[in-house]
Scaffold this motif. Structure first.
Motif: not given
Ligand code: HEM
Length: 209
Positions: A116, A123, A133, A190-191, A194
């Motif tokens: 990453a 993805h 994840q 963070v989620h 992303m």
């Protein structure tokens, strides 16, 4: 074609099953709402008797005063717990949890994290969570469980005496509850970053496709 033959057909022809099933999307967004209400009202409750050397600015809290914040907190608590149990029951009984979150290993997390950072993590397949994840989502589930258990230890320290003792007593349960909240807020930040970086996943979490 007989009714019997129809009943044997899978619910979705191969390849057209939703990437995120409806029950998962509903429980995810109900959970997000419940977490938002619990965190903002929790900050107001904390401010009534801070355990650290700071308080949260009143304008970013929910409830207006201690009594109001407690009402929001306890109302959203039922939503969070019932919804969380539905999510866990469906995820475990359908086998989705095992398929989506495992295998998971330290080496796999490191490999995917490095990929990453180098911009080399694919993805392309939305049906597949990479190992970073998987770890992050499992962390969120476990952290929410710790939040609920430490919340019970603070709410009813006599009835849940064993739980309270396990967390080092009432005062320590408050610290556990606070730290778990802070970690969950860190996860959400963070989620969301992303999701902004890979916005396609948001459409999938809304429409299923
Ligand atoms: C507020 C608390 C939130 C928590 C605790 C949370 C937690 C989670 C968890 C555990 C998953 C994986 C679910 C599973 O597959 O079983 C997930 C997926 C997802 N969440 Fe959240 N979430 C939150 C808020 C949000 C918000 C605000 C957004 C949108 C901005 C969002 C967007 C998504 C998306 C798009 C996925 C699917 C990711 C993918 O397919 O790669 N979540 N979330």
């Amino acid at each position: 074609m007989s009714l019997h033959a129809n009943a044997a057909l899978p619910p979705h022809p191969a390849g057209t099953a939703p990437v995120q099933p409806a029950w998962l999307r509903i429980t995810h967004w109900v959970n997000a709402l419940a977490v938002l209400v619990m965190v903002l009202s929790g900050w107001r409750i904390y401010d009534a008797s801070p355990i650290f050397n700071f308080s949260f600015p009143a304008r970013i809290t929910l409830g207006g005063w201690l009594g109001g914040a407690l009402l929001w907190h306890f109302a959203a608590m039922w939503l969070l717990v019932v919804n969380g149990l539905v999510y866990l029951a469906w995820n475990l009984s359908s086998g989705r949890m095992r398929r989506r979150f495992f295998p998971l290993s330290a080496g796999g997390v490191l490999r995917d994290a490095l990929a990453a950072l180098r911009g080399k993590l694919s993805h392309a397949d939305a049906r597949h969570y990479n190992q970073v994840q998987r770890l992050a989502y499992l962390f969120a589930v476990v952290d929410l469980a710790v939040l609920v258990l430490s919340g019970l230890a603070i709410w009813k320290p006599v009835q849940f005496g064993a739980l309270s003792a396990l967390m080092g007593g009432f005062d320590n349960s408050r610290v556990v509850h606070f730290v778990a909240m802070a970690l969950l807020v860190g996860f959400v930040v963070v989620h969301v970053v992303m999701v902004v970086l890979v916005p396609r996943t948001l459409r999938t979490m809304i429409t299923g496709r």
